[in-house]
Design a protein around this motif. Sequence first.
Motif, PDB file in Angstrom:
ATOM      1  N   ALA A  95     -33.914 -21.231 -33.625  1.00  0.00           N
ATOM      2  CA  ALA A  95     -33.944 -19.774 -33.502  1.00  0.00           C
ATOM      3  C   ALA A  95     -33.566 -19.293 -32.100  1.00  0.00           C
ATOM      4  CB  ALA A  95     -35.343 -19.244 -33.855  1.00  0.00           C
ATOM      5  N   ASP A  96     -33.093 -20.201 -31.245  1.00  0.00           N
ATOM      6  CA  ASP A  96     -32.776 -19.841 -29.863  1.00  0.00           C
ATOM      7  C   ASP A  96     -31.337 -19.325 -29.792  1.00  0.00           C
ATOM      8  OD1 ASP A  96     -32.157 -19.797 -27.113  1.00  0.00           O
ATOM      9  OD2 ASP A  96     -33.719 -21.288 -26.713  1.00  0.00           O
ATOM     10  N   ASP A  97     -31.175 -18.012 -29.633  1.00  0.00           N
ATOM     11  CA  ASP A  97     -29.842 -17.415 -29.595  1.00  0.00           C
ATOM     12  C   ASP A  97     -29.053 -17.848 -28.361  1.00  0.00           C
ATOM     13  OD1 ASP A  97     -30.237 -16.104 -31.959  1.00  0.00           O
ATOM     14  OD2 ASP A  97     -30.896 -14.235 -31.038  1.00  0.00           O
ATOM     15  N   ALA A  98     -29.730 -18.050 -27.227  1.00  0.00           N
ATOM     16  CA  ALA A  98     -29.028 -18.447 -26.000  1.00  0.00           C
ATOM     17  C   ALA A  98     -28.406 -19.831 -26.153  1.00  0.00           C
ATOM     18  CB  ALA A  98     -29.990 -18.412 -24.816  1.00  0.00           C
ATOM     19  N   VAL A  99     -29.146 -20.776 -26.774  1.00  0.00           N
ATOM     20  CA  VAL A  99     -28.602 -22.115 -27.018  1.00  0.00           C
ATOM     21  C   VAL A  99     -27.400 -22.028 -27.956  1.00  0.00           C
ATOM     22  CG1 VAL A  99     -29.068 -24.330 -28.122  1.00  0.00           C
ATOM     23  CG2 VAL A  99     -30.736 -23.357 -26.542  1.00  0.00           C
ATOM     24  N   HIS A 100     -27.525 -21.186 -28.980  1.00  0.00           N
ATOM     25  CA  HIS A 100     -26.431 -21.032 -29.940  1.00  0.00           C
ATOM     26  C   HIS A 100     -25.190 -20.464 -29.258  1.00  0.00           C
ATOM     27  CE1 HIS A 100     -24.246 -18.983 -33.320  1.00  0.00           C
ATOM     28  NE2 HIS A 100     -24.406 -20.189 -33.814  1.00  0.00           N
ATOM     29  N   ALA A 101     -25.381 -19.499 -28.353  1.00  0.00           N
ATOM     30  CA  ALA A 101     -24.243 -18.911 -27.638  1.00  0.00           C
ATOM     31  C   ALA A 101     -23.572 -19.946 -26.737  1.00  0.00           C
ATOM     32  CB  ALA A 101     -24.720 -17.717 -26.809  1.00  0.00           C
ATOM     33  N   HIS A 102     -24.384 -20.795 -26.067  1.00  0.00           N
ATOM     34  CA  HIS A 102     -23.825 -21.870 -25.246  1.00  0.00           C
ATOM     35  C   HIS A 102     -23.000 -22.825 -26.095  1.00  0.00           C
ATOM     36  CE1 HIS A 102     -24.992 -21.962 -20.993  1.00  0.00           C
ATOM     37  NE2 HIS A 102     -26.042 -21.261 -21.333  1.00  0.00           N
ATOM     38  N   LEU A 103     -23.546 -23.208 -27.247  1.00  0.00           N
ATOM     39  CA  LEU A 103     -22.852 -24.153 -28.116  1.00  0.00           C
ATOM     40  C   LEU A 103     -21.541 -23.569 -28.620  1.00  0.00           C
ATOM     41  CD1 LEU A 103     -22.742 -26.811 -29.658  1.00  0.00           C
ATOM     42  CD2 LEU A 103     -24.133 -25.761 -31.462  1.00  0.00           C
ATOM     43  N   GLU A 104     -21.574 -22.308 -29.020  1.00  0.00           N
ATOM     44  CA  GLU A 104     -20.347 -21.635 -29.463  1.00  0.00           C
ATOM     45  C   GLU A 104     -19.276 -21.684 -28.384  1.00  0.00           C
ATOM     46  OE1 GLU A 104     -20.719 -18.093 -32.657  1.00  0.00           O
ATOM     47  OE2 GLU A 104     -21.479 -17.659 -30.666  1.00  0.00           O
ATOM     48  N   ALA A 105     -19.668 -21.308 -27.155  1.00  0.00           N
ATOM     49  CA  ALA A 105     -18.705 -21.259 -26.053  1.00  0.00           C
ATOM     50  C   ALA A 105     -18.141 -22.639 -25.736  1.00  0.00           C
ATOM     51  CB  ALA A 105     -19.368 -20.650 -24.820  1.00  0.00           C
ATOM     52  N   ASP A 106     -19.003 -23.663 -25.731  1.00  0.00           N
ATOM     53  CA  ASP A 106     -18.540 -25.009 -25.394  1.00  0.00           C
ATOM     54  C   ASP A 106     -17.637 -25.589 -26.480  1.00  0.00           C
ATOM     55  OD1 ASP A 106     -19.803 -24.997 -22.970  1.00  0.00           O
ATOM     56  OD2 ASP A 106     -21.620 -25.984 -23.690  1.00  0.00           O
ATOM     57  N   LEU A 107     -17.940 -25.331 -27.737  1.00  0.00           N
ATOM     58  CA  LEU A 107     -17.077 -25.810 -28.819  1.00  0.00           C
ATOM     59  C   LEU A 107     -15.718 -25.118 -28.774  1.00  0.00           C
ATOM     60  CD1 LEU A 107     -19.622 -25.982 -31.780  1.00  0.00           C
ATOM     61  CD2 LEU A 107     -18.512 -27.913 -30.664  1.00  0.00           C
ATOM     62  N   ARG A 108     -15.730 -23.849 -28.390  1.00  0.00           N
ATOM     63  CA  ARG A 108     -14.492 -23.084 -28.366  1.00  0.00           C
ATOM     64  C   ARG A 108     -13.551 -23.539 -27.238  1.00  0.00           C
ATOM     65  NH1 ARG A 108     -16.965 -18.898 -28.532  1.00  0.00           N
ATOM     66  NH2 ARG A 108     -17.197 -18.799 -30.779  1.00  0.00           N
ATOM     67  N   ARG A 109     -14.108 -24.140 -26.186  1.00  0.00           N
ATOM     68  CA  ARG A 109     -13.285 -24.577 -25.062  1.00  0.00           C
ATOM     69  C   ARG A 109     -12.277 -25.640 -25.467  1.00  0.00           C
ATOM     70  NH1 ARG A 109     -14.686 -23.559 -19.716  1.00  0.00           N
ATOM     71  NH2 ARG A 109     -16.491 -22.190 -19.457  1.00  0.00           N
ATOM     72  N   THR A 110     -12.629 -26.471 -26.427  1.00  0.00           N
ATOM     73  CA  THR A 110     -11.711 -27.533 -26.857  1.00  0.00           C
ATOM     74  C   THR A 110     -11.286 -27.342 -28.310  1.00  0.00           C
ATOM     75  OG1 THR A 110     -13.618 -28.945 -27.386  1.00  0.00           O
ATOM     76  CG2 THR A 110     -12.635 -29.196 -25.213  1.00  0.00           C
ATOM     77  N   ALA A 111     -11.360 -26.108 -28.792  1.00  0.00           N
ATOM     78  CA  ALA A 111     -10.935 -25.828 -30.170  1.00  0.00           C
ATOM     79  C   ALA A 111      -9.452 -25.486 -30.193  1.00  0.00           C
ATOM     80  CB  ALA A 111     -11.745 -24.671 -30.744  1.00  0.00           C
ATOM     81  N   THR A 112      -8.777 -25.925 -31.240  1.00  0.00           N
ATOM     82  CA  THR A 112      -7.386 -25.547 -31.433  1.00  0.00           C
ATOM     83  C   THR A 112      -7.323 -24.077 -31.843  1.00  0.00           C
ATOM     84  OG1 THR A 112      -6.739 -27.777 -32.047  1.00  0.00           O
ATOM     85  CG2 THR A 112      -5.320 -25.996 -32.813  1.00  0.00           C
ATOM     86  N   GLY A 113      -6.327 -23.371 -31.352  1.00  0.00           N
ATOM     87  CA  GLY A 113      -6.215 -21.959 -31.687  1.00  0.00           C
ATOM     88  C   GLY A 113      -4.778 -21.481 -31.638  1.00  0.00           C
ATOM     89  N   VAL A 114      -4.503 -20.422 -32.373  1.00  0.00           N
ATOM     90  CA  VAL A 114      -3.206 -19.760 -32.350  1.00  0.00           C
ATOM     91  C   VAL A 114      -3.371 -18.436 -31.623  1.00  0.00           C
ATOM     92  CG1 VAL A 114      -1.401 -18.682 -33.739  1.00  0.00           C
ATOM     93  CG2 VAL A 114      -2.382 -20.859 -34.455  1.00  0.00           C
ATOM     94  N   ILE A 115      -2.461 -18.163 -30.685  1.00  0.00           N
ATOM     95  CA  ILE A 115      -2.513 -16.949 -29.878  1.00  0.00           C
ATOM     96  C   ILE A 115      -1.265 -16.129 -30.168  1.00  0.00           C
ATOM     97  CG2 ILE A 115      -2.688 -16.008 -27.546  1.00  0.00           C
ATOM     98  CD1 ILE A 115      -3.673 -18.882 -26.723  1.00  0.00           C
ATOM     99  N   ALA A 116      -1.454 -14.866 -30.526  1.00  0.00           N
ATOM    100  CA  ALA A 116      -0.336 -13.950 -30.745  1.00  0.00           C
ATOM    101  C   ALA A 116      -0.565 -12.704 -29.902  1.00  0.00           C
ATOM    102  CB  ALA A 116      -0.226 -13.581 -32.218  1.00  0.00           C
ATOM    103  N   GLN A 117       0.476 -12.216 -29.267  1.00  0.00           N
ATOM    104  CA  GLN A 117       0.325 -11.019 -28.449  1.00  0.00           C
ATOM    105  C   GLN A 117       1.588 -10.176 -28.453  1.00  0.00           C
ATOM    106  OE1 GLN A 117      -0.925 -12.464 -24.641  1.00  0.00           O
ATOM    107  NE2 GLN A 117       0.873 -13.723 -24.337  1.00  0.00           N
ATOM    108  N   THR A 118       1.390  -8.882 -28.247  1.00  0.00           N
ATOM    109  CA  THR A 118       2.481  -7.915 -28.175  1.00  0.00           C
ATOM    110  C   THR A 118       2.194  -6.950 -27.033  1.00  0.00           C
ATOM    111  OG1 THR A 118       2.956  -8.028 -30.547  1.00  0.00           O
ATOM    112  CG2 THR A 118       3.721  -6.087 -29.384  1.00  0.00           C
ATOM    113  N   ASN A 119       3.193  -6.708 -26.185  1.00  0.00           N
ATOM    114  CA  ASN A 119       3.056  -5.767 -25.083  1.00  0.00           C
ATOM    115  C   ASN A 119       4.180  -4.742 -25.158  1.00  0.00           C
ATOM    116  OD1 ASN A 119       0.833  -7.148 -23.807  1.00  0.00           O
ATOM    117  ND2 ASN A 119       2.295  -8.679 -23.128  1.00  0.00           N
ATOM    118  N   PHE A 120       3.806  -3.464 -25.146  1.00  0.00           N
ATOM    119  CA  PHE A 120       4.766  -2.377 -25.084  1.00  0.00           C
ATOM    120  C   PHE A 120       4.714  -1.820 -23.667  1.00  0.00           C
ATOM    121  CE2 PHE A 120       3.094  -2.686 -29.361  1.00  0.00           C
ATOM    122  CZ  PHE A 120       4.213  -2.592 -30.166  1.00  0.00           C
ATOM    123  N   GLY A 121       5.875  -1.738 -22.990  1.00  0.00           N
ATOM    124  CA  GLY A 121       5.800  -1.340 -21.600  1.00  0.00           C
ATOM    125  C   GLY A 121       7.004  -0.586 -21.095  1.00  0.00           C
ATOM    126  N   ARG A 122       6.804  -0.013 -19.896  1.00  0.00           N
ATOM    127  CA  ARG A 122       7.861   0.678 -19.169  1.00  0.00           C
ATOM    128  C   ARG A 122       7.765   0.268 -17.710  1.00  0.00           C
ATOM    129  NH1 ARG A 122       7.994   5.684 -16.360  1.00  0.00           N
ATOM    130  NH2 ARG A 122       5.848   6.099 -16.993  1.00  0.00           N
TER     131      ARG A 122
END
Length: 416
Positions: A95-122
């Motif tokens: 039930a410890d939310d802080a531990v869960h948040a740490h675990l989420e962040a650490d797993l995400r550091r080495t997780a595979t991911g797809v990144i898509a981005q769009t920039n409109f500019g002048r």
Amino acid sequence: DAGARELVLAWSLSSEQPGNARAWLWTQYGRRLARPPYAEIAVALAEGDLDAIAHLLDKNPAALPRYDRLEAAREAGMFHLGQTLGWDSQHTYPADDAVHAHLEADLRRTATGVIAQTNFGRFGPLQYRDDGVALSYWLNPALRLEPGLRLSHQHTANNADLVNVPGRDQTLQLNAEVHTRHTMTTVGLAKREALTDFSAVRLAHMRRFESRLATTVEYGRNQYAPETAALRVGGLKDELRVNATYDISKREYLSISMASQRYMTQARTHAGDGTRIEAEIGYRIRTDYPNFTARLSGVHHALSSTASTDGLAARINPNGGVPAGSFFVPNSFSYFAAGIGFGEYLRRNYSRGIRPFADASLGYNTVTGSGYGAMLGLGGSLFGSDHLSVAYTRTHGGSGVNLTTEELGLRYQCYF
């Protein structure tokens, strides 16, 4: 008595005085007597002592407070150990939310991911839409690969400044990162199709020291040059850059960088040279979100240009002739600014909830006069295993070119 000794130690830690805490430990317990593991790890984390952190984790991680051992594994770059410790702690404290948040962040550091981005500019006379997609893939705990594609659709809004802008500017790239406990080495290769086709390479090495110091040395050949509209469309640069960042304390930091640049047309005809020196000192008013940070910064960019370039550059010159290097390279300038911002890490880093981030600054340019910068955005997760950020940026006077720039950017990352 023992209670008084513990009280002094706890006060030193809670008031962010790690030096006093360390001296108290040595005075009261001595080199050969037992010292509380919770105090040792707290002092090591506060002082950024990576060797001490790694030693305590190797010796007996179970003796450390659960939040501190998770933070220690992250600080030491031992992400897989942090994942294991977080997984075990989550089973012990479901039930410890802080531990869960740490675990989420650490797993995400080495997780595979797809990144898509769009920039409109002048950017002055240049209007553009940049689309990009990349795959972040960890082959093992030490090696990350990121192949990607960037495609820019662009045109000129003022034929008196720029003509014959390529409607399509495409870059195919591959970055590789090698991680160790104290270092990160990056090798980047790219193939760009703009006014002409050419290849680019980038090498960078970052090292963290236990004294809160991090240094980066970077070299790039045929790199994208955003300094002026003409350089963006028809130029490039070779650059050698050195940067050092020092955390004076948990709240204060100092950053200094120096760079040497050689500007060229995309046919690699010399157009000019530059030497850039930057410094920034900041104070973190609040370290947790909304992590307000105030800063003072200064830039001096010494620039020179050649008398002539080449026929390829003549294609984008409104006069039709071979332009001088000053067509690409701006005048020398200095710029000084004061700014405040919060939450900018949400632009690229995960947050369970959608939160705002912003930044504002006022400055003065020795060539163009008063300037400003403003950025406002939102970032957070939509479905749990993803991250979306939207940001609007507007700046004026930050370079030797008297231009106003605007950009609206969207970035989406999905983890799997």
